[in-house]
Write an enzyme that holds these catalytic residues in place. Structure first.
Site, PDB file in Angstrom:
ATOM      1  N   GLY A 161       0.831  -1.203   0.000  1.00 49.11           N
ATOM      2  CA  GLY A 161       0.000   0.000   0.000  1.00 49.11           C
ATOM      3  C   GLY A 161       0.865   1.252   0.000  1.00 49.11           C
ATOM      4  O   GLY A 161       2.075   1.187  -0.250  1.00 49.11           O
ATOM      5  N   HIS A 209       2.304   4.640  -5.276  1.00 51.30           N
ATOM      6  CA  HIS A 209       2.747   5.810  -6.053  1.00 51.30           C
ATOM      7  C   HIS A 209       2.992   5.354  -7.484  1.00 51.30           C
ATOM      8  O   HIS A 209       2.740   4.183  -7.834  1.00 51.30           O
ATOM      9  CB  HIS A 209       4.015   6.406  -5.414  1.00 51.30           C
ATOM     10  CG  HIS A 209       5.072   5.368  -5.112  1.00 51.30           C
ATOM     11  ND1 HIS A 209       5.752   4.695  -6.101  1.00 51.30           N
ATOM     12  CD2 HIS A 209       5.514   4.848  -3.934  1.00 51.30           C
ATOM     13  CE1 HIS A 209       6.597   3.843  -5.554  1.00 51.30           C
ATOM     14  NE2 HIS A 209       6.464   3.901  -4.229  1.00 51.30           N
ATOM     15  N   HIS A 245       4.461   1.997  -8.372  1.00 48.54           N
ATOM     16  CA  HIS A 245       3.589   0.821  -8.332  1.00 48.54           C
ATOM     17  C   HIS A 245       2.742   0.740  -9.594  1.00 48.54           C
ATOM     18  O   HIS A 245       2.485  -0.353 -10.113  1.00 48.54           O
ATOM     19  CB  HIS A 245       2.684   0.867  -7.094  1.00 48.54           C
ATOM     20  CG  HIS A 245       3.437   0.762  -5.802  1.00 48.54           C
ATOM     21  ND1 HIS A 245       3.665   1.838  -4.989  1.00 48.54           N
ATOM     22  CD2 HIS A 245       4.019  -0.301  -5.196  1.00 48.54           C
ATOM     23  CE1 HIS A 245       4.353   1.458  -3.924  1.00 48.54           C
ATOM     24  NE2 HIS A 245       4.588   0.162  -4.027  1.00 48.54           N
ATOM     25  N   GLN A 260       8.486  -7.967   8.306  1.00 50.28           N
ATOM     26  CA  GLN A 260       9.654  -7.379   7.669  1.00 50.28           C
ATOM     27  C   GLN A 260      10.049  -6.027   8.271  1.00 50.28           C
ATOM     28  O   GLN A 260      10.929  -5.361   7.751  1.00 50.28           O
ATOM     29  CB  GLN A 260       9.448  -7.259   6.164  1.00 50.28           C
ATOM     30  CG  GLN A 260       8.428  -6.232   5.709  1.00 50.28           C
ATOM     31  CD  GLN A 260       8.200  -6.322   4.213  1.00 50.28           C
ATOM     32  OE1 GLN A 260       7.521  -7.218   3.714  1.00 50.28           O
ATOM     33  NE2 GLN A 260       8.777  -5.397   3.458  1.00 50.28           N
ATOM     34  N   GLY A 298      10.128  -4.172  -8.303  1.00 50.05           N
ATOM     35  CA  GLY A 298      10.892  -3.021  -8.773  1.00 50.05           C
ATOM     36  C   GLY A 298      12.389  -3.165  -8.541  1.00 50.05           C
ATOM     37  O   GLY A 298      12.828  -3.741  -7.542  1.00 50.05           O
ATOM     38  N   ASP A 324      14.353  -1.778  -5.234  1.00 51.14           N
ATOM     39  CA  ASP A 324      14.698  -2.735  -4.169  1.00 51.14           C
ATOM     40  C   ASP A 324      15.429  -3.906  -4.824  1.00 51.14           C
ATOM     41  O   ASP A 324      14.920  -5.030  -4.870  1.00 51.14           O
ATOM     42  CB  ASP A 324      13.435  -3.211  -3.462  1.00 51.14           C
ATOM     43  CG  ASP A 324      12.708  -2.065  -2.788  1.00 51.14           C
ATOM     44  OD1 ASP A 324      13.262  -1.498  -1.837  1.00 51.14           O
ATOM     45  OD2 ASP A 324      11.598  -1.710  -3.224  1.00 51.14           O
ATOM     46  N   SER A 351       9.119   6.412  -3.702  1.00 50.58           N
ATOM     47  CA  SER A 351       9.075   5.512  -2.549  1.00 50.58           C
ATOM     48  C   SER A 351       7.968   5.982  -1.616  1.00 50.58           C
ATOM     49  O   SER A 351       7.763   7.196  -1.444  1.00 50.58           O
ATOM     50  CB  SER A 351      10.421   5.563  -1.803  1.00 50.58           C
ATOM     51  OG  SER A 351      10.287   4.961  -0.534  1.00 50.58           O
ATOM     52  N   ARG A 410       8.171   5.923   1.397  1.00 57.15           N
ATOM     53  CA  ARG A 410       8.852   6.596   2.511  1.00 57.15           C
ATOM     54  C   ARG A 410       9.141   8.065   2.237  1.00 57.15           C
ATOM     55  O   ARG A 410       9.471   8.810   3.169  1.00 57.15           O
ATOM     56  CB  ARG A 410      10.165   5.886   2.827  1.00 57.15           C
ATOM     57  CG  ARG A 410       9.930   4.587   3.546  1.00 57.15           C
ATOM     58  CD  ARG A 410      11.137   3.697   3.472  1.00 57.15           C
ATOM     59  NE  ARG A 410      10.742   2.334   3.780  1.00 57.15           N
ATOM     60  CZ  ARG A 410      10.865   1.771   4.969  1.00 57.15           C
ATOM     61  NH1 ARG A 410      11.394   2.423   5.941  1.00 57.15           N
ATOM     62  NH2 ARG A 410      10.472   0.530   5.168  1.00 57.15           N
TER      63      ARG A 410
HETATM   64  O1  PAF Z   1       8.477  -4.150  -1.695  1.00 57.93           O
HETATM   65  C1  PAF Z   1       7.487  -4.267  -0.950  1.00 57.93           C
HETATM   66  O2  PAF Z   1       6.562  -3.463  -0.996  1.00 57.93           O
HETATM   67  C2  PAF Z   1       7.432  -5.414   0.048  1.00 57.93           C
HETATM   68  O3  PAF Z   1       8.696  -5.713   0.526  1.00 57.93           O
HETATM   69  C3  PAF Z   1       6.728  -6.674  -0.515  1.00 57.93           C
HETATM   70  C4  PAF Z   1       7.509  -7.255  -1.687  1.00 57.93           C
HETATM   71  C5  PAF Z   1       5.327  -6.321  -0.960  1.00 57.93           C
HETATM   72  C6  PAF Z   1       6.652  -7.746   0.566  1.00 57.93           C
HETATM   73  O4  PAF Z   1       5.915  -7.315   1.660  1.00 57.93           O
END
Ligand code: PAF
Length: 282
Positions: free
Chosen positions: A35, A38, A41, A65, A151, A154, A189, A191
């Site tokens: 979620g 941006h 995505h 995570q 992407g 990452d 991002s 963030r």
């Molecule tokens: O990149 C992300 O948004 C997350 O790490 C993912 C791949 C959805 C796993 O939670």
């Protein structure tokens, strides 16, 4: 009000939708997300549509995570906006499960990719990639798409997912998608929303520093001194700690002293409350 995009909350309903889509002759594409969506995505969905004609996304903020639960609670959310963005990009379904659907009481399994997860973000965020690997394995097994898109921003995550899919024989093609940037070069991002106005003005500096470093490497300056210089420049400019600025091989992420094999420069730096990451092929 969003129409035309199916919102699914249970694994059972997801499997029903996918089974029907396959009966209808569709190829399935999947874009796992947390979620806070941006344009990066939207590009993942569009990339999926190059290779599949029934593309959906998941929205699940994966607690496994994150280093601490505060980060989970404050992770950018805006479900209606996310749905609108996904629908505009061409997504047909969104899997948005509750926590218990993914991690029911007693859940006790973890997926670990060892060597690829050790350096870079893995060295600074203990347990992070186990959380990513575990949830991505589950999301892929639940949906069983033909292709799944991740992407290149990452890049370490992308390589880890490619490896776990290979090692665990999960029959899905992982499609990499190039990093999408704001007009000033800052990698998109979720963030970035944590940046103050002043930090937002400084943040785009990371990308030109990667470009300058690449040029220095091409001029045969040693990687270690290139990194040292850039880290000093970033901290002088007002960045907080620079966790890493390193040249590494794309295949196994081993540290390189000079370009040769397909390689990337990887950077992670703090700016206020935001941890920014970026990378550039060399
Ligand atoms: O990149 C992300 O948004 C997350 O790490 C993912 C791949 C959805 C796993 O939670």
């Amino acid at each position: 009000m969003t129409s035309g995009i199916e919102v699914i909350q249970s694994i059972e309903a997801l499997r029903r939708t996918i089974t029907q889509a396959r009966r209808d002759g569709h190829r399935i594409g999947y874009v796992p997300t947390m979620g806070g969506l941006h344009q990066g995505h939207a590009a993942l969905v569009e990339k999926g549509l190059e290779r599949a004609n029934f593309v959906g996304a998941s929205i699940f903020v994966n607690p496994k995570q994150f280093d601490n639960s505060d980060e989970v609670a404050t992770y950018p959310a805006g479900f209606e906006d996310d749905l609108a963005l996904l629908e505009a990009a061409g997504a047909r379904f969104v899997f948005a499960p509750e926590q218990d659907e993914i991690y029911p009481q007693g859940f006790d399994t973890s997926v670990t990719v060892d060597d690829l997860a050790a350096p870079l973000c893995g060295a600074h965020r203990p347990g992070h990639f186990d959380g990513v690997s575990t949830v991505v394995t589950k999301l892929l097994m639940q949906c069983m798409p033909d292709v799944a898109v991740f992407g290149e921003k990452d890049f370490q995550q992308l390589r880890i997912i490619q490896k776990l899919v290979q090692d665990l024989d999960i029959p899905v093609e992982i499609l990499p998608c190039p990093t999408v940037r704001e007009t000033d070069g800052l990698a998109c991002s979720s963030r970035n929303r944590y940046l103050t106005e002043a930090e937002r003005a400084l943040a785009p500096m990371l990308n030109p520093k990667l470009v300058e470093a690449r040029e220095a490497l091409i001029r045969r300056e040693p990687a270690a001194s290139v990194s040292r210089n850039v880290i000093a420049q970033l901290t002088d400019a007002g960045f907080g700690s620079v966790e890493y600025f390193e040249l590494r091989a794309e295949d196994d992420l081993r540290l390189l002293t000079a370009p040769g094999a397909p390689a990337r420069l990887f950077a992670a730096a703090w700016l206020g409350e935001a941890r920014l990451i970026d990378n550039l092929p060399v």
